[in-house]
Design a protein around this motif. Sequence first.
Motif, PDB file in Angstrom:
ATOM      1  N   VAL A 132      41.423  57.637 -10.674  1.00  0.00           N
ATOM      2  CA  VAL A 132      42.445  58.107  -9.737  1.00  0.00           C
ATOM      3  C   VAL A 132      43.139  56.945  -9.037  1.00  0.00           C
ATOM      4  O   VAL A 132      44.372  56.924  -8.911  1.00  0.00           O
ATOM      5  CB  VAL A 132      41.814  59.067  -8.704  1.00  0.00           C
ATOM      6  N   GLU A 133      42.378  55.988  -8.572  1.00  0.00           N
ATOM      7  CA  GLU A 133      42.956  54.871  -7.830  1.00  0.00           C
ATOM      8  C   GLU A 133      43.971  54.109  -8.679  1.00  0.00           C
ATOM      9  O   GLU A 133      45.024  53.692  -8.184  1.00  0.00           O
ATOM     10  CB  GLU A 133      41.850  53.926  -7.367  1.00  0.00           C
ATOM     11  N   GLU A 134      43.678  53.950  -9.957  1.00  0.00           N
ATOM     12  CA  GLU A 134      44.584  53.235 -10.855  1.00  0.00           C
ATOM     13  C   GLU A 134      45.796  54.092 -11.207  1.00  0.00           C
ATOM     14  O   GLU A 134      46.939  53.619 -11.200  1.00  0.00           O
ATOM     15  CB  GLU A 134      43.832  52.843 -12.133  1.00  0.00           C
ATOM     16  N   ASN A 135      45.551  55.361 -11.496  1.00  0.00           N
ATOM     17  CA  ASN A 135      46.636  56.245 -11.927  1.00  0.00           C
ATOM     18  C   ASN A 135      47.653  56.517 -10.826  1.00  0.00           C
ATOM     19  O   ASN A 135      48.826  56.770 -11.106  1.00  0.00           O
ATOM     20  CB  ASN A 135      46.062  57.575 -12.421  1.00  0.00           C
ATOM     21  N   LEU A 136      47.199  56.501  -9.587  1.00  0.00           N
ATOM     22  CA  LEU A 136      48.088  56.792  -8.459  1.00  0.00           C
ATOM     23  C   LEU A 136      48.519  55.524  -7.729  1.00  0.00           C
ATOM     24  O   LEU A 136      48.891  55.578  -6.551  1.00  0.00           O
ATOM     25  CB  LEU A 136      47.393  57.741  -7.482  1.00  0.00           C
ATOM     26  N   SER A 137      48.509  54.395  -8.411  1.00  0.00           N
ATOM     27  CA  SER A 137      48.835  53.124  -7.760  1.00  0.00           C
ATOM     28  C   SER A 137      50.259  53.122  -7.202  1.00  0.00           C
ATOM     29  O   SER A 137      50.511  52.558  -6.130  1.00  0.00           O
ATOM     30  CB  SER A 137      48.643  51.956  -8.737  1.00  0.00           C
ATOM     31  N   ASP A 138      51.192  53.757  -7.909  1.00  0.00           N
ATOM     32  CA  ASP A 138      52.572  53.801  -7.408  1.00  0.00           C
ATOM     33  C   ASP A 138      52.653  54.568  -6.094  1.00  0.00           C
ATOM     34  O   ASP A 138      53.381  54.159  -5.172  1.00  0.00           O
ATOM     35  CB  ASP A 138      53.492  54.452  -8.445  1.00  0.00           C
ATOM     36  N   THR A 267      37.954  65.252  -8.120  1.00  0.00           N
ATOM     37  CA  THR A 267      37.278  64.719  -6.936  1.00  0.00           C
ATOM     38  C   THR A 267      35.921  64.081  -7.215  1.00  0.00           C
ATOM     39  O   THR A 267      35.335  63.488  -6.306  1.00  0.00           O
ATOM     40  CB  THR A 267      37.067  65.845  -5.905  1.00  0.00           C
ATOM     41  N   ASN A 268      35.415  64.194  -8.434  1.00  0.00           N
ATOM     42  CA  ASN A 268      34.039  63.728  -8.638  1.00  0.00           C
ATOM     43  C   ASN A 268      33.911  62.274  -9.078  1.00  0.00           C
ATOM     44  O   ASN A 268      32.807  61.818  -9.376  1.00  0.00           O
ATOM     45  CB  ASN A 268      33.275  64.650  -9.610  1.00  0.00           C
ATOM     46  N   HIS A 269      35.034  61.543  -9.116  1.00  0.00           N
ATOM     47  CA  HIS A 269      34.946  60.103  -9.398  1.00  0.00           C
ATOM     48  C   HIS A 269      35.868  59.306  -8.483  1.00  0.00           C
ATOM     49  O   HIS A 269      36.342  58.234  -8.866  1.00  0.00           O
ATOM     50  CB  HIS A 269      35.296  59.815 -10.859  1.00  0.00           C
ATOM     51  N   ALA A 270      36.140  59.817  -7.299  1.00  0.00           N
ATOM     52  CA  ALA A 270      37.045  59.125  -6.377  1.00  0.00           C
ATOM     53  C   ALA A 270      36.468  59.147  -4.971  1.00  0.00           C
ATOM     54  O   ALA A 270      35.918  60.156  -4.533  1.00  0.00           O
ATOM     55  CB  ALA A 270      38.429  59.777  -6.398  1.00  0.00           C
ATOM     56  N   GLY A 271      36.607  58.032  -4.279  1.00  0.00           N
ATOM     57  CA  GLY A 271      36.126  57.939  -2.907  1.00  0.00           C
ATOM     58  C   GLY A 271      35.779  56.509  -2.553  1.00  0.00           C
ATOM     59  O   GLY A 271      35.489  55.687  -3.435  1.00  0.00           O
ATOM     60  N   ASP A 272      35.809  56.199  -1.280  1.00  0.00           N
ATOM     61  CA  ASP A 272      35.537  54.824  -0.851  1.00  0.00           C
ATOM     62  C   ASP A 272      34.055  54.466  -0.889  1.00  0.00           C
ATOM     63  O   ASP A 272      33.679  53.339  -0.563  1.00  0.00           O
ATOM     64  CB  ASP A 272      36.094  54.586   0.556  1.00  0.00           C
ATOM     65  N   ARG A 356      34.699  65.855  -0.453  1.00  0.00           N
ATOM     66  CA  ARG A 356      35.119  64.960  -1.530  1.00  0.00           C
ATOM     67  C   ARG A 356      36.623  65.069  -1.783  1.00  0.00           C
ATOM     68  O   ARG A 356      37.257  64.093  -2.195  1.00  0.00           O
ATOM     69  CB  ARG A 356      34.361  65.276  -2.819  1.00  0.00           C
ATOM     70  N   LEU A 357      37.198  66.233  -1.536  1.00  0.00           N
ATOM     71  CA  LEU A 357      38.651  66.366  -1.641  1.00  0.00           C
ATOM     72  C   LEU A 357      39.333  65.450  -0.641  1.00  0.00           C
ATOM     73  O   LEU A 357      40.306  64.756  -0.973  1.00  0.00           O
ATOM     74  CB  LEU A 357      39.066  67.817  -1.390  1.00  0.00           C
ATOM     75  N   LYS A 358      38.820  65.432   0.573  1.00  0.00           N
ATOM     76  CA  LYS A 358      39.394  64.565   1.599  1.00  0.00           C
ATOM     77  C   LYS A 358      39.305  63.101   1.169  1.00  0.00           C
ATOM     78  O   LYS A 358      40.272  62.334   1.297  1.00  0.00           O
ATOM     79  CB  LYS A 358      38.644  64.807   2.913  1.00  0.00           C
ATOM     80  N   LYS A 359      38.159  62.706   0.634  1.00  0.00           N
ATOM     81  CA  LYS A 359      37.990  61.324   0.190  1.00  0.00           C
ATOM     82  C   LYS A 359      38.909  60.994  -0.990  1.00  0.00           C
ATOM     83  O   LYS A 359      39.438  59.883  -1.090  1.00  0.00           O
ATOM     84  CB  LYS A 359      36.524  61.074  -0.188  1.00  0.00           C
TER      85      LYS A 359
END
Length: 385
Positions: A132-138, A267-272, A356-359
């Motif tokens: 997610v972090e890479e795909n939403l970089s823009d 949501t299951n592979h994204a978060g700080d 996890r959605l929030k994260k």
Amino acid sequence: EVKALGDKLRKEQGEEDALHLQKIVNWSRAFTLLGLLTLWVYPNPVTVMFLSLGFFTRWTMIGHHTCHGGYDNVDTKPVGGPSTYKRYTFAWGSLWRRAVDWMDWMLPEAWDMEHNRIHHYKLGETADPDLVEENLSDLRDGNQPLFVKYLLVGFFMSTWKWFYYAPNTFKMLKYAEHRRARSLTKEMIAQKDSILTLKSLLLGTIRWISAWEFFYRVVGPMFMYNFVLLPLPILLIFGTQRYYYAIVNLLLTDIVTNIHGFLAVVTNHAGDDLYRFQTSCNPNTPTFYLRAVISSVNFSCGSDIVDLAHGWLNYQIEHHMFPNLSMRSYQKAQPRVQAICKKYGVPYVKQNVLWRLKKTVDIMVGNASMRRFPEGVVDQSKDML
């Protein structure tokens, strides 16, 4: 210890797993039938809920685990024939099998390439197509006001299966087809990890993907199935007004299914509190198992009702350790894996899906970033590619 657990769980699979699958299949069919029987009614949440659950469970629970090979070592004759719930058979090979087994916006063969073969073995890496972090970089780096970013996230949640997932999985399949045919070009190689959305497809950003082929091979059949064939009997029996009601119910169903799928899948592979990695590792090695834990998160789990609500995607840690297990096996694996992680001091994240959605949204809009794994801190040389 972890590998031994996976081997043990696979060997234990048998009749009880087939019966459990039969129960889930029956539930999914019942949801769909109840939705279809009320499809002609004025747009309402009951119809939408049942239809959405039918589509959702057919993908995340039945199609997902079957296409991973979760029932390859189980006799599924009581469920639907000796080969119906087997990998490379379920929904594969023809439009008929896709329509009968699992009709969705994604082409099953394309989803298998993107999800089963790449995402699972590139988890948390830049090459992970679901990072997610890479795909939403823009979006993360954009200068839009924060409320605009949230609106864009809302649009993505409501449309992501046909706007992003269907074209991007198809791109991964086409790349693999060109690689097998030894017809890769420099342009293809350069765009291998580029994200293909419906917008970029129509704009011709990736020229080696045919928009026409995408529509007739991937999303066209789903559109015809969902918005033409399903409501057609209502038009013939009840007339135009009820037909319009059916179309609206189906449109609302698609939106709800997208949102539900986003909650359970994205949501299951994204978060700080989760890690991403700079290098690749070999499968079924200690590093592979470690990454499955520290780059994944579980949700509330343990009963069939709770697990169904999460699409059985609430066992992501165990699923990434052992991708080819049955749904029932993940229920058995979860407490054992958690105990092993506690024994060795490995952080095991299990939280409510809404938290996890929030994260995840924080990652998407740039409010937070994922952790970078400190390469070289642990000797992993034997595990690395």
